[in-house]
Design an enzyme around this catalytic site. Structure first.
Site, PDB file in Angstrom:
ATOM      1  CE  LYS A 107     -28.268  17.866  22.189  1.00 37.25           C
ATOM      2  NZ  LYS A 107     -27.527  18.894  22.446  1.00 37.25           N
TER       3      LYS A 107
ATOM      4  CD  GLU B 201       3.665  -6.214 -15.182  1.00 35.59           C
ATOM      5  OE1 GLU B 201       2.746  -5.337 -14.801  1.00 35.59           O
ATOM      6  OE2 GLU B 201       3.514  -7.339 -14.428  1.00 35.59           O
TER       7      GLU B 201
ATOM      8  NE  ARG C 238     -28.405  17.222  16.086  1.00 39.45           N
ATOM      9  CZ  ARG C 238     -28.247  18.374  16.843  1.00 39.45           C
ATOM     10  NH1 ARG C 238     -29.307  19.187  17.161  1.00 39.45           N
ATOM     11  NH2 ARG C 238     -27.148  18.667  17.617  1.00 39.45           N
TER      12      ARG C 238
ATOM     13  CB  ALA D 222      -0.770  -0.084   1.218  1.00 38.82           C
ATOM     14  CB  ALA D 223       4.332   1.920  -0.393  1.00 36.06           C
TER      15      ALA D 223
ATOM     16  NE  ARG E 285      -2.848   5.008 -12.801  1.00 33.43           N
ATOM     17  CZ  ARG E 285      -2.973   3.710 -13.187  1.00 33.43           C
ATOM     18  NH1 ARG E 285      -3.538   3.356 -14.219  1.00 33.43           N
ATOM     19  NH2 ARG E 285      -2.230   2.839 -12.386  1.00 33.43           N
TER      20      ARG E 285
ATOM     21  CB  ALA F 198     -52.582  25.273  23.904  1.00 33.94           C
TER      22      ALA F 198
HETATM   23  C1  UD1 Z   1       0.652  -4.880 -10.997  1.00 34.33           C
HETATM   24  C2  UD1 Z   1       1.181  -5.822 -11.683  1.00 34.33           C
HETATM   25  C3  UD1 Z   1       0.210  -6.476 -12.679  1.00 34.33           C
HETATM   26  C4  UD1 Z   1      -0.886  -6.519 -12.087  1.00 34.33           C
HETATM   27  C5  UD1 Z   1      -1.776  -5.460 -11.455  1.00 34.33           C
HETATM   28  C6  UD1 Z   1      -2.980  -6.067 -11.072  1.00 34.33           C
HETATM   29  C7  UD1 Z   1       3.658  -5.560 -10.802  1.00 34.33           C
HETATM   30  C8  UD1 Z   1       4.894  -5.198 -11.562  1.00 34.33           C
HETATM   31  N1  UD1 Z   1       2.508  -5.522 -11.665  1.00 34.33           N
HETATM   32  O1  UD1 Z   1       0.466  -3.745 -11.661  1.00 34.33           O
HETATM   33  O2  UD1 Z   1       1.068  -7.455 -12.998  1.00 34.33           O
HETATM   34  O3  UD1 Z   1      -1.645  -7.157 -13.220  1.00 34.33           O
HETATM   35  O4  UD1 Z   1      -0.803  -5.124 -10.535  1.00 34.33           O
HETATM   36  O5  UD1 Z   1      -3.442  -4.797 -10.311  1.00 34.33           O
HETATM   37  O6  UD1 Z   1       3.669  -5.870  -9.904  1.00 34.33           O
HETATM   38  N2  UD1 Z   1       3.112  -0.446  -4.686  1.00 34.33           N
HETATM   39  C9  UD1 Z   1       3.997  -0.382  -3.693  1.00 34.33           C
HETATM   40  N3  UD1 Z   1       5.377   0.048  -3.681  1.00 34.33           N
HETATM   41  C10 UD1 Z   1       5.892   0.406  -4.816  1.00 34.33           C
HETATM   42  C11 UD1 Z   1       4.862   0.043  -5.986  1.00 34.33           C
HETATM   43  C12 UD1 Z   1       3.543  -0.373  -5.884  1.00 34.33           C
HETATM   44  O7  UD1 Z   1       3.609  -0.570  -2.373  1.00 34.33           O
HETATM   45  O8  UD1 Z   1       7.204   0.695  -5.154  1.00 34.33           O
HETATM   46  C13 UD1 Z   1       1.905  -1.052  -4.096  1.00 34.33           C
HETATM   47  C14 UD1 Z   1       0.754   0.076  -4.729  1.00 34.33           C
HETATM   48  O9  UD1 Z   1       0.345   0.681  -3.744  1.00 34.33           O
HETATM   49  C15 UD1 Z   1      -0.283  -0.782  -5.174  1.00 34.33           C
HETATM   50  C16 UD1 Z   1       0.311  -2.318  -5.430  1.00 34.33           C
HETATM   51  O10 UD1 Z   1       1.613  -2.168  -5.011  1.00 34.33           O
HETATM   52  O11 UD1 Z   1      -1.167  -1.422  -3.998  1.00 34.33           O
HETATM   53  C17 UD1 Z   1       0.233  -2.379  -7.068  1.00 34.33           C
HETATM   54  O12 UD1 Z   1       1.093  -1.652  -7.792  1.00 34.33           O
HETATM   55  P1  UD1 Z   1       0.638  -0.662  -9.136  1.00 34.33           P
HETATM   56  O13 UD1 Z   1       1.813   0.222  -9.317  1.00 34.33           O
HETATM   57  O14 UD1 Z   1      -0.847  -0.240  -8.997  1.00 34.33           O
HETATM   58  O15 UD1 Z   1       0.840  -1.990  -9.969  1.00 34.33           O
HETATM   59  P2  UD1 Z   1       0.224  -2.220 -11.569  1.00 34.33           P
HETATM   60  O16 UD1 Z   1       0.993  -1.443 -12.352  1.00 34.33           O
HETATM   61  O17 UD1 Z   1      -1.311  -2.061 -11.206  1.00 34.33           O
HETATM   62 CA    CA Z   2      -2.790  -1.366  -9.479  1.00 39.84          CA
END
Ligand code: UD1
Ligand code: CA
Length: 453
Positions: A349, A154, A331, A9-10, A15, A421
């Protein structure tokens, strides 16, 4: 075999065009990452490791102790993100499930199936795939004749022919942990300057080790959220799933597309939900209720056999057989005991309305306690705020508050008393007393013969 999960989740979620980290955007009322954590809990009792980077502080604050945190300071790709977890997890687990935290529809059962597949795999990893008409930028899956995975390509690196492949990489993997740490150290940097987790597939294949893939039955599980368009899709799919589970459990949704029920809301059987009804947050609804149309309930508890029509309830506790609305507002701290009737244009409330209280029309009740079977006449109001402070109103049981009475708090009205009243009550009224006028004065004692029905 010990299983541990890593959720990524980094990433910035550029977008989304948002100041809120992507994984905190809500799906069915809960941050996306909560859904991922729930799926992770389905596969391992170990606390998931959450890799955070962009908006790390906000994510930590919201997720709290549901996860262990790993900081990825620079986002150098999904492979690099997993590498950051090595210090914490090396030698601590047999299998590692890695999933992206932006896939809220992914189920715990599916991750369990993935782990089972890997447990039976002599090779070092298994992954999830989906067949979809729209590739949405996902990596393409190349299979070998024996069904094992030959490669993940990819999109940026894919040839036109490879782009036409409709089997896609979902972004959830189960690895042999020992193999993964070693493989990550051998990852090459991509043309985009990133370390791709997906390149571990090529390393396994080159070493002659089988990579297994299982296809999702429900393609919706693979919805990954990159834009707000995907967010809306995920939200809709999650709500449809939630609504189906309520219907299967005995709840009638008159129009399932127009019932907006958050994850975690509970509803008893034989409750009927009319369209345009929103059940949010930590809401619990009893059985045999009828809610809506046009009703919003947030963080509230509603007992059995209640009826709520075109009304808003927030932070309220409503016991059984209560009728509310149309056009009522409850509330925070509103507590309606069994059998209360609260009609149109009322607001309550921080107050308790005792059993059987009737408040039919145009009233505001704030910071008050009202005893059982009391009747609040049309337009009666607690004047609870003197411009500086809030004050309490206490009304006894079986009281009759006349239409348009102003109760100037702090004030008490004794059991079985009545107001005329338009009375403005600024002094306490003892029990069994009739008070009228502005300001209200006690004019006589009431006896059995005065008892209103
Ligand atoms: C990735 C996969 C792709 C897959 C797709 C599905 C790779 C290289 N590609 O592409 O094959 O079909 O997901 O959704 O893995 N993240 C980090 N650190 C980073 C980069 C990303 O924590 O340095 C996390 C992002 O927050 C995200 C997840 O990894 O939650 C996926 O990264 P994202 O850049 O969205 O990968 P995609 O290009 O979608
Ligand atoms: Ca993604």
């Amino acid at each position: 075999m010990k299983v541990t999960t890593i959720l990524l989740a980094a990433g910035q979620g550029t977008r989304m065009k948002s100041s809120l980290p992507k994984v905190l955007h809500p799906v069915a009322g809960q941050p996306m990452v909560f859904h991922a954590l729930k799926a992770a809990a389905g596969v391992s009792g170990e606390k998931p490791a959450l890799v955070v980077g962009h908006g790390a502080e906000a994510v930590r604050e919201r997720v709290g102790d549901q996860a262990r945190y790993i900081l990825q300071e620079r986002q150098l790709g999904t492979g690099h993100a997993v590498m950051q977890a090595e210090t914490l997890l090396a030698g601590k687990t047999d299998l590692l499930v890695v999933a992206y935290a932006d896939m809220p529809l992914l189920r715990g059962e599916t991750l369990r199936r993935l782990v089972e597949t890997q447990q039976a795999n002599p090779g070092p990893l298994s992954l999830l795939t989906v067949i979809a008409g729209d590739p949405r930028g996902f990596g393409r899956i190349l299979r070998r004749p024996d069904g094992t995975v030959a490669a993940i390509i990819e999109e940026a690196q894919a040839t036109a022919e490879q782009r036409a492949i409709s089997e896609l990489n979902v972004g959830a993997y189960c690895f042999s942990a020992a193999w993964l740490w070693e493989a990550l150290s051998r990852l090459a940097v991509s043309p985009k300057g990133e370390y791709y987790l997906t390149d571990t597939v090529a390393l396994a294949v080159a070493a002659g080790l089988p990579v297994q893939a299982i296809l999702l039955d429900d393609a919706l599980e693979a919805i990954g959220v990159n834009t707000r368009i995907h967010l809306a899709e995920a939200d809709q799919a999650m709500r449809a799933r939630i609504n189906q589970s309520h219907m299967l459990a005995g709840v009638t949704l008159v129009d399932p597309r127009a019932a907006y029920i958050d994850a975690g809301v509970t509803i008893g059987p034989d409750t009927v939900i009319w369209p345009n009804t929103y059940l949010h947050g930590g809401t619990a609804i009893g059985r045999g209720c009828e809610l809506g149309p046009d009703t919003l309930v947030r963080d509230s508890k509603v007992g059995d056999n209640c009826r709520v029509l075109k009304s808003v309830l927030e932070g309220a506790w409503v016991e059984e057989r209560v009728e509310i609305g149309p056009f009522a507002r409850l509330r925070k701290g509103a507590h309606l005991c069994a059998g209360v009737h609260m009609g149109n244009f009322g607001e309550v409330k921080e107050s308790t309305l005792g059993p059987g209280v009737k408040m039919g029309h145009f009233s505001y009740i704030g910071d008050a306690t009202i005893g059982a079977e009391t009747n609040i006449g049309a337009g009666a109001i607690t004047c609870n705020f003197d411009g500086k402070q809030k004050h309490a109103t206490t009304i006894g049981t079986d009281v009759f508050i006349g239409s348009d009475t102003m109760l100037v708090a702090p004030v008490q009205v004794g059991d079985r008393s009545r107001t005329g009243a338009g009375a403005v009550v600024n002094k306490d009224i003892p029990p069994d007393t009739l008070a009228v006028g502005v300001p209200a004065r006690a004019i006589r004692k009431l006896d059995q013969g005065d008892k209103h029905e």
